[in-house]
Each structure stands twice: as C-alpha cells, then as structure tokens.
Design an enzyme around this catalytic site. Structure first.
Site, PDB file in Angstrom:
ATOM      1  N   TRP A 127       0.849  -1.135   0.005  1.00 56.96           N
ATOM      2  CA  TRP A 127      -0.080   0.069   0.014  1.00 56.96           C
ATOM      3  C   TRP A 127       0.732   1.286   0.141  1.00 56.96           C
ATOM      4  O   TRP A 127       1.955   1.353   0.787  1.00 56.96           O
ATOM      5  CB  TRP A 127      -0.676   0.093   1.286  1.00 56.96           C
ATOM      6  CG  TRP A 127      -1.896   1.018   1.327  1.00 56.96           C
ATOM      7  CD1 TRP A 127      -2.634   1.548   0.527  1.00 56.96           C
ATOM      8  CD2 TRP A 127      -1.894   1.843   2.848  1.00 56.96           C
ATOM      9  NE1 TRP A 127      -3.493   2.551   1.041  1.00 56.96           N
ATOM     10  CE2 TRP A 127      -2.862   2.800   2.311  1.00 56.96           C
ATOM     11  CE3 TRP A 127      -1.376   1.846   3.780  1.00 56.96           C
ATOM     12  CZ2 TRP A 127      -3.639   3.800   3.388  1.00 56.96           C
ATOM     13  CZ3 TRP A 127      -1.669   2.850   4.918  1.00 56.96           C
ATOM     14  CH2 TRP A 127      -2.801   3.778   4.575  1.00 56.96           C
ATOM     15  N   ASP A 208      -0.461  -5.410   9.538  1.00 58.26           N
ATOM     16  CA  ASP A 208      -1.391  -4.281   8.790  1.00 58.26           C
ATOM     17  C   ASP A 208      -2.937  -5.427   8.406  1.00 58.26           C
ATOM     18  O   ASP A 208      -2.792  -5.971   7.722  1.00 58.26           O
ATOM     19  CB  ASP A 208      -1.025  -3.571   7.784  1.00 58.26           C
ATOM     20  CG  ASP A 208      -2.303  -2.678   7.210  1.00 58.26           C
ATOM     21  OD1 ASP A 208      -3.068  -2.732   7.772  1.00 58.26           O
ATOM     22  OD2 ASP A 208      -1.870  -1.703   6.381  1.00 58.26           O
ATOM     23  N   ALA A 210      -6.761  -4.941   7.715  1.00 57.29           N
ATOM     24  CA  ALA A 210      -7.544  -3.745   7.252  1.00 57.29           C
ATOM     25  C   ALA A 210      -9.007  -4.512   6.469  1.00 57.29           C
ATOM     26  O   ALA A 210      -9.636  -3.756   6.237  1.00 57.29           O
ATOM     27  CB  ALA A 210      -7.142  -2.822   6.153  1.00 57.29           C
ATOM     28  N   LYS A 243     -13.400  -0.818   6.638  1.00 57.01           N
ATOM     29  CA  LYS A 243     -13.971  -1.605   5.767  1.00 57.01           C
ATOM     30  C   LYS A 243     -14.844  -2.561   5.979  1.00 57.01           C
ATOM     31  O   LYS A 243     -16.031  -2.766   5.541  1.00 57.01           O
ATOM     32  CB  LYS A 243     -12.820  -2.421   4.699  1.00 57.01           C
ATOM     33  CG  LYS A 243     -11.611  -1.684   4.427  1.00 57.01           C
ATOM     34  CD  LYS A 243     -11.554  -0.699   3.664  1.00 57.01           C
ATOM     35  CE  LYS A 243     -10.655   0.537   3.566  1.00 57.01           C
ATOM     36  NZ  LYS A 243      -9.356   0.625   3.189  1.00 57.01           N
TER      37      LYS A 243
HETATM   38  C1  LMR Z   1      -6.969   1.953  -0.568  1.00 57.05           C
HETATM   39  O1  LMR Z   1      -5.900   1.179  -0.430  1.00 57.05           O
HETATM   40  O2  LMR Z   1      -7.422   2.384  -1.616  1.00 57.05           O
HETATM   41  C2  LMR Z   1      -7.561   2.137   0.775  1.00 57.05           C
HETATM   42  O3  LMR Z   1      -6.929   1.566   1.957  1.00 57.05           O
HETATM   43  C3  LMR Z   1      -7.833   3.579   0.966  1.00 57.05           C
HETATM   44  C4  LMR Z   1      -6.705   4.357   1.356  1.00 57.05           C
HETATM   45  O4  LMR Z   1      -6.672   4.989   2.227  1.00 57.05           O
HETATM   46  O5  LMR Z   1      -5.812   4.308   0.474  1.00 57.05           O
END
Ligand code: LMR
Length: 394
Positions: A127, A208, A210, A243
C-alpha cells in the site's frame, strides 16, 4: 514562513479518486480507492451499524472524554475479533486510533521511540501509504519480494530469501489478509514458516489487517495474524474497521502491542497512551463505540456477520464472473488468478500505458500499477471491463 514549504507528492490513490470525481462521463467505472460498493454503486451504511447508532443516540448521555487509549471495551472487543484466543489479555496492550492509517503511523512512531535504528521491511509491492508514512517519520526501510508478476501469486521463495537479510530488531510489515495491492495471500503453512523465520531473526512483525472478513471469512482471514501473535515474543498489529464495518469516515482503528513478557506489555501500554496524548489526545469514539456495541451484542453481531458475508461472497462472485468473461473472450485461462485472489484487490498485470488506455477510452479507473478494486464492479461493468482489458491488449 509558508514560502519554505515544499510541494508534497500527491498520494496516487487519492489523486485517482479526485480524477474519477472530475470525469463527466456517465459510463465511467471506479475501480480505484478501496471502498466497497453494492450492486447499485452505493457504499451503504451497514444494517447493524445503523441499528447500533440508533441505540447509541437514544442511550448516550454525555460526550465527555473517554480514556487516552479509547474505551477499554472497544479494545477488548476488537482485539478478540482479530486474535481469538491466540494470546491472553494480559499479554496485550492496545490503544484506539483514528483508523487503520492512524494505527500504522502510531506503530512506526512506537518503533522509532524503542529502536530508531530499526529498518522497516515492506512487501514489494505494498500500500503506497506505508512507505510514505515511514519516510515522513524518517525511518529506514527495505523491500522484500512478494509478488510474482508472471504467475500473479506470492513469490514465497523470493520473500523468504529477502527476509533472510532482516537484522535483530528490524520490523517486518505483513498484510494480515487480502494483500493490498495484489490480492495474493500466504497460506497457513507459509505463515508458520514466516513466523519461524522472524523468531530466528529476532524481528518484530507489524501486521496491517484492514480487510478481515473480506477474503475467506472472519476467522480464516485472521489465521496468519494469530499464528504470528502466538509465536513471536513481540508483535504489533494495526487493525482497521473502515472496510469490514463500512465506517470509513468515522476513523476507527486499533493498535495492539503483544508481548510474551507481561512487564513489557505494561511498558508498551504506557507508551501507546503517551503517543495518543502527544498526537491527538483522545481517539475518535463514535465509530469505536458502534463497533464495540455490535461485537458485544449477539443480535447486532449476527446481523453484521450476515451482511459482511453477503459482501464477501458478492466479491467472490464478481471475481468468478470477471475471470469467466475473460476466459470467454481470450479462450485462455491466463486470467484465472482473478478468481484465486482474495479481498478487494487484484493486480491485473497491465502496463501503465494499458491502464491509461482503459481510463481514456473506456472510462475505467484503476490504480496505475493496475490494482483493481473488485468491489467497484457490478454485473454490467464486468463485461465493460473485460472488453477494455482485451482491447488494451493486456
Ligand atoms: C486503499 O488502499 O484504496 C484504501 O486503503 C484507502 C486508502 O486510504 O488508500
């Protein structure tokens, strides 16, 4: 003074979200930011959340401060959802955070306080906000191989080889489930091997998590996290409710620090609440309270679990529909990985030019590395996307 401020790089997911909003086309398809959409394109307030909010509105008598670590009942309820009985409560320190991002940020700050020389290891890819936060906090980072671009599965031997370079005290960030951005995940045996390697290396895992409940189910999605927490002497876990409870804007998350040594757990607890006080004092309460009410009330919990299961199976069905539509159009099984991946995302494996072509010609918005949010699809847009993928020559 402000003249000394440098322009900051735009977060690519947020930039894409803005570009999508500004696009006047009616037939555009948003596969960018990781937000769940139902078949009509809405991101609904979950039924159990609405019911808990109503109960809360009627019962709440004060908006006075809670505690620096948040409401202890929330910490207990969410930690049990994530950890089951993998660790005992006296091994666990926890503090509520403004969302999963808040928890990640606070975790890195905690690492910086304890060991500023630690290197933080990230999966390649990960991410994009992970490296951004680490850079912001001026910590060293390194990558470990994770995704095999050819098979679109986990490059497990590459991952283990790279983690072989971890030094004692380094921190290894792992995605608890539903890897973002690839959708490719470790199996139980692989989690055990990673846990053993990290013990041998003297590393600290930072998990992490999520998307619990979006992959294979609530317990299955937490299995890797539980293996790590039960095996390692110390573990950090950043959990998000954005989420799986659909409370994105309420900023509801939890940072957990687990130690096999309860004296160290106490030290971690003191530091977590200290960090909250320095950064924002009290964490947001509304989302946390709603989550705790749902988890602790059997009727609300059953309603939430049922809706989460609808969301999960809906995404699985979209995965199968897309893989099937591509199989039909190409006559090959090379997109079968889409049905194998789990969670909101899959990395398609398109080039930046092909991603741009799909946006410009077909109004399809996916992140530049070809991460698609499967939950942004519906029955109609599956075909539009399959046509665009073929047209772009992916
Ligand atoms: C994403 O990866 O799209 C989500 O986790 C939202 C974000 O905050 O980036």
């Amino acid at each position: 003074m402000f003249e000394h401020l440098k322009e900051q790089p735009q977060d690519k997911i947020m930039a894409l979200m803005n570009a999508y909003r500004a696009d006047p086309r009616d037939n555009k398809v948003d596969l960018g930011v990781g937000v769940y959409k139902d078949p009509t394109g809405n991101t609904p307030v979950m039924r159990a959340v609405k019911a808990a909010e109503q109960q809360l509105w009627e019962a709440e008598t004060t908006k006075s401060y809670t505690q620096l670590g948040g409401d202890p009942a929330f910490v207990t309820a969410l930690s049990q959802l994530v950890l089951g009985d993998a660790v005992s409560q006296d091994q666990l320190a926890g503090a509520a955070q403004p969302g999963g991002t808040g928890a990640i940020h606070q975790a890195i700050e905690l690492v910086k306080m304890a060991n500023p020389d630690a290197t933080i290891w990230l999966s390649a890819p990960t991410w994009p906000n992970h490296p951004s936060i680490i850079r912001h906090l001026k910590m060293a980072m390194a990558d470990y191989r994770y995704f095999d671009d050819d098979s679109r599965a986990v490059d497990f031997s590459g991952m283990m080889a790279d983690l072989g370079g971890v030094k004692p005290g380094d921190v290894v960030v792992l995605h608890g489930c539903c890897h973002n951005p690839t959708g490719a995940n470790l199996n139980t045996e692989q989690w055990k091997e990673v846990a053993e390697l990290l013990v041998k290396k003297g590393a600290i895992p930072l998990i992490d998590i999520a998307y619990q409940g979006f992959g294979d189910g609530l317990d299955a999605d937490a299995a890797g996290t539980r293996i790590i927490a039960a095996t390692l002497p110390e573990t950090l876990i950043a959990a998000s409710c954005s989420k799986n409870f659909g409370v994105y804007r309420e900023r509801t998350g939890l940072l957990m620090a687990i130690s096999q040594d309860t004296q160290r757990t106490k030290a971690a607890q003191g530091n977590l609440t200290h960090l909250n006080r320095q950064n924002f004092s009290f964490p947001p309460d509304h989302g946390a309270r709603v989550v705790q009410m749902i988890l602790d009330d059997p009727a609300l919990r059953a309603e939430w679990e049922a809706e989460l299961e609808e969301v999960r199976t809906g995404m699985l069905s979209l995965r199968e529909q897309l893989a099937g539509a591509l199989q039909q159009r190409t006559g090959s099984d090379r997109f079968g990985f889409i049905a194998e991946h789990r969670g909101m995302f899959s990395r398609l494996g398109a080039t930046p030019e092909q991603v741009a072509h799909m946006k410009d010609k077909h109004g399809i918005y996916m992140v530049g590395d070809s991460r698609m949010n499967i939950a942004g699809l519906n029955r109609d847009s599956v075909d539009i996307l399959a046509d665009a993928i073929v047209d772009a020559g992916v």
